[in-house]
Design a protein around this motif. Structure first.
Motif, PDB file in Angstrom:
ATOM      1  N   HIS A 292      44.183  33.717  31.288  1.00  0.00           N
ATOM      2  CA  HIS A 292      44.109  32.287  31.029  1.00  0.00           C
ATOM      3  C   HIS A 292      44.245  31.465  32.306  1.00  0.00           C
ATOM      4  O   HIS A 292      43.781  30.325  32.367  1.00  0.00           O
ATOM      5  CB  HIS A 292      45.204  31.871  30.035  1.00  0.00           C
ATOM      6  N   ASP A 293      44.871  32.023  33.356  1.00  0.00           N
ATOM      7  CA  ASP A 293      45.021  31.309  34.613  1.00  0.00           C
ATOM      8  C   ASP A 293      44.077  31.852  35.680  1.00  0.00           C
ATOM      9  O   ASP A 293      44.365  31.787  36.884  1.00  0.00           O
ATOM     10  CB  ASP A 293      46.460  31.379  35.110  1.00  0.00           C
ATOM     11  N   CYS A 294      42.955  32.370  35.248  1.00  0.00           N
ATOM     12  CA  CYS A 294      41.969  32.957  36.163  1.00  0.00           C
ATOM     13  C   CYS A 294      41.520  31.922  37.187  1.00  0.00           C
ATOM     14  O   CYS A 294      41.197  30.778  36.844  1.00  0.00           O
ATOM     15  CB  CYS A 294      40.767  33.459  35.378  1.00  0.00           C
ATOM     16  N   ALA A 295      41.496  32.309  38.451  1.00  0.00           N
ATOM     17  CA  ALA A 295      41.084  31.408  39.527  1.00  0.00           C
ATOM     18  C   ALA A 295      39.606  31.562  39.855  1.00  0.00           C
ATOM     19  O   ALA A 295      39.086  30.851  40.727  1.00  0.00           O
ATOM     20  CB  ALA A 295      41.919  31.672  40.776  1.00  0.00           C
ATOM     21  N   HIS A 296      38.928  32.501  39.190  1.00  0.00           N
ATOM     22  CA  HIS A 296      37.487  32.735  39.382  1.00  0.00           C
ATOM     23  C   HIS A 296      37.192  33.107  40.841  1.00  0.00           C
ATOM     24  O   HIS A 296      36.221  32.645  41.440  1.00  0.00           O
ATOM     25  CB  HIS A 296      36.666  31.510  38.975  1.00  0.00           C
ATOM     26  N   GLU A 297      38.081  33.931  41.401  1.00  0.00           N
ATOM     27  CA  GLU A 297      37.905  34.371  42.781  1.00  0.00           C
ATOM     28  C   GLU A 297      37.560  35.858  42.839  1.00  0.00           C
ATOM     29  O   GLU A 297      36.517  36.236  43.359  1.00  0.00           O
ATOM     30  CB  GLU A 297      39.180  34.090  43.584  1.00  0.00           C
ATOM     31  N   ALA A 298      38.469  36.691  42.314  1.00  0.00           N
ATOM     32  CA  ALA A 298      38.238  38.143  42.355  1.00  0.00           C
ATOM     33  C   ALA A 298      38.854  38.837  41.153  1.00  0.00           C
ATOM     34  O   ALA A 298      38.930  40.065  41.114  1.00  0.00           O
ATOM     35  CB  ALA A 298      38.810  38.709  43.649  1.00  0.00           C
ATOM     36  N   GLU A 299      39.314  38.074  40.162  1.00  0.00           N
ATOM     37  CA  GLU A 299      39.996  38.665  39.005  1.00  0.00           C
ATOM     38  C   GLU A 299      39.033  39.490  38.157  1.00  0.00           C
ATOM     39  O   GLU A 299      37.862  39.119  37.994  1.00  0.00           O
ATOM     40  CB  GLU A 299      40.622  37.561  38.133  1.00  0.00           C
ATOM     41  N   PRO A 300      39.515  40.611  37.607  1.00  0.00           N
ATOM     42  CA  PRO A 300      38.681  41.379  36.673  1.00  0.00           C
ATOM     43  C   PRO A 300      38.501  40.609  35.371  1.00  0.00           C
ATOM     44  O   PRO A 300      39.375  39.863  34.949  1.00  0.00           O
ATOM     45  CB  PRO A 300      39.504  42.660  36.448  1.00  0.00           C
ATOM     46  N   GLY A 301      37.344  40.778  34.756  1.00  0.00           N
ATOM     47  CA  GLY A 301      37.091  40.125  33.480  1.00  0.00           C
ATOM     48  C   GLY A 301      36.867  38.630  33.593  1.00  0.00           C
ATOM     49  O   GLY A 301      37.085  37.894  32.624  1.00  0.00           O
ATOM     50  N   CYS A 302      36.418  38.168  34.758  1.00  0.00           N
ATOM     51  CA  CYS A 302      36.171  36.743  34.953  1.00  0.00           C
ATOM     52  C   CYS A 302      34.778  36.385  34.428  1.00  0.00           C
ATOM     53  O   CYS A 302      33.762  36.818  34.984  1.00  0.00           O
ATOM     54  CB  CYS A 302      36.284  36.362  36.427  1.00  0.00           C
ATOM     55  N   ALA A 303      34.724  35.588  33.381  1.00  0.00           N
ATOM     56  CA  ALA A 303      33.448  35.208  32.780  1.00  0.00           C
ATOM     57  C   ALA A 303      32.638  34.303  33.704  1.00  0.00           C
ATOM     58  O   ALA A 303      31.401  34.309  33.663  1.00  0.00           O
ATOM     59  CB  ALA A 303      33.694  34.494  31.449  1.00  0.00           C
ATOM     60  N   VAL A 304      33.319  33.542  34.552  1.00  0.00           N
ATOM     61  CA  VAL A 304      32.618  32.642  35.477  1.00  0.00           C
ATOM     62  C   VAL A 304      31.868  33.449  36.529  1.00  0.00           C
ATOM     63  O   VAL A 304      30.681  33.209  36.798  1.00  0.00           O
ATOM     64  CB  VAL A 304      33.611  31.670  36.144  1.00  0.00           C
ATOM     65  N   LEU A 305      32.556  34.423  37.137  1.00  0.00           N
ATOM     66  CA  LEU A 305      31.899  35.261  38.143  1.00  0.00           C
ATOM     67  C   LEU A 305      30.785  36.101  37.527  1.00  0.00           C
ATOM     68  O   LEU A 305      29.749  36.331  38.161  1.00  0.00           O
ATOM     69  CB  LEU A 305      32.936  36.157  38.821  1.00  0.00           C
ATOM     70  N   ASP A 306      30.997  36.550  36.276  1.00  0.00           N
ATOM     71  CA  ASP A 306      29.944  37.306  35.592  1.00  0.00           C
ATOM     72  C   ASP A 306      28.696  36.442  35.412  1.00  0.00           C
ATOM     73  O   ASP A 306      27.565  36.930  35.544  1.00  0.00           O
ATOM     74  CB  ASP A 306      30.438  37.786  34.213  1.00  0.00           C
ATOM     75  N   ALA A 307      28.902  35.156  35.106  1.00  0.00           N
ATOM     76  CA  ALA A 307      27.768  34.242  34.923  1.00  0.00           C
ATOM     77  C   ALA A 307      27.025  34.028  36.240  1.00  0.00           C
ATOM     78  O   ALA A 307      25.795  33.907  36.254  1.00  0.00           O
ATOM     79  CB  ALA A 307      28.263  32.909  34.363  1.00  0.00           C
TER      80      ALA A 307
END
Length: 379
Positions: A292-307
């Motif tokens: 829930h506090d994903c920074a969209h940098e390198a976290e696994p399971g980041c939907a933003v980076l996947d997009a």
């Protein structure tokens, strides 16, 4: 004030946005014999106020001058002394909306540009290359103000090719979700009626850089050459300031327009909600991240980076989102010690995540290399 006098005041001020809610807010000052009016221009501690008696010149010294967010500004509804030399503004009525930016000073104070605005019209010239990042910045401030943004692509006649113009409009629409984007040519009248219909329902502030065609658009909406217009430079499409103060003008088709000087700097001022509105697709994607506090940098399971990896989200949009959030955090942190501590903690957390990601990547690489060596030895 008698009922007949109130009626005349009401009818005189309606073209400038006066309504029953403003009348109710003004009622306590009416009993003091003060006059209601709307600020149409502010200049060096004084202002022009439109009242039922016409335009009055008044001093603003009674209103707190030390807080830049509490000074009288164009668009304010105020209570004015009925007479006196000088005449004074006693107070302004609570603002419904306020367009605020950060100043360029080291203190990073907020500067209020316009008050009680319903639409923020962002003028962007098609005579020069589109700066989508700047458009996003304007829109973040507009959403944060409480106004509905509109992007007007001026000088559309300079892009006669329909396909090219369509691509430009689409680029802006992608950067402005939920915002009307209207190509306009004040020279031949294209799109002016569309903008006039949008702004007819309230008060609009006209924003943009120098040379964006704001004054030309204002004249087209007013139906006459009220605002001074100067030619832009051929070398870069930029212009000098033709509007030097913020002026409030009643439109012939209904509504009120506040024209502003060209803005060279558009610093954010506590605009986190506005940034989220501009990048609503990123905010929606973030709801699907594993943490829930994903920074969209390198976290696994980041939907933003996947997009971004799949091409559904342009990398430019994510970079711009990060940039505006960081800038906004810096501005807010200058006046909030607790937030400064939270930001430092977040930086450390991101650093730990980045270090772990690099170590994991290195471990994977070493395992692959060892496997390759083992296979080579067996062969």
């Amino acid at each position: 004030m008698s009922s007949s006098s109130l009626s005349s005041v009401f009818s005189a001020l309606v073209p400038y946005g006066w309504d029953t809610a403003w009348a109710e807010a003004f009622a306590p000052y009416d009993t003091e014999g003060l006059l209601p009016g709307r600020v149409v221009r502010v200049d060096r501690g004084q202002c022009d106020v439109i009242t039922a008696d016409g335009v009055l010149r008044a001093d603003t010294a009674f209103v707190t001058p030390h807080d830049p967010l509490r000074v009288v500004c164009t668009g304010d509804w105020v209570a004015v002394e009925p007479g006196g030399n000088p005449r004074y503004v006693r107070t302004y009525l609570p603002r419904r909306t306020a367009f605020v930016r950060s100043t360029s000073s080291k203190r990073s104070e907020g500067q209020i540009l316009a008050a009680n605005v319903d639409h923020a019209v962002v003028a962007v010239s098609l005579a020069v290359e589109l700066d989508l990042g700047r458009i996003e910045r304007f829109l973040a401030l507009a959403w944060e103000s409480g106004a509905q943004p509109v992007v007007v692509l001026t000088k559309a006649d300079l892009v006669p090719d329909a396909v090219t113009r369509s691509h430009l409009v689409q680029d802006v629409e992608t950067s402005a979700p939920g915002v009307p984007v209207v190509p306009v040519s004040a020279r031949d009248g294209e799109g002016v009626d569309v903008v006039a219909a949008i702004v007819a329902g309230g008060t609009s502030v006209l924003l943009g850089q120098s040379g964006a065609g704001k004054s030309t658009l204002a004249n087209a909406l007013l139906g006459e050459d009220v605002m001074d217009v100067r030619a832009t430079r051929d070398v870069d499409g930029k212009g000098r300031h033709t509007t030097t103060t913020r002026n409030l003008l009643a439109l012939p088709g209904g509504g009120v327009l506040i024209d502003t000087p060209g803005l060279r700097g558009v610093g954010l001022w506590d605009a986190e909600t506005g940034v989220g509105q501009v990048f609503s697709e990123i905010e929606d994607l973030a709801q699907r991240c594993r943490f829930h506090d994903c920074a969209h940098e390198a976290e696994p399971g980041c939907a933003v980076l996947d997009a971004v990896d799949s091409g559904a989200l342009p990398q430019r949009r994510l970079d711009s989102y990060r940039k505006l959030l960081r800038e906004n955090q810096r501005i807010v942190a200058k006046t909030d010690a607790r937030l400064r501590a939270e930001i430092r903690k977040e930086w450390k957390r991101k650093g730990a995540i980045g270090k772990a990601a690099l170590e994991a990547k290195g471990a994977t690489g070493r395992a692959a290399l060892e496997a390759k060596r083992g296979a080579h030895r067996r062969s």
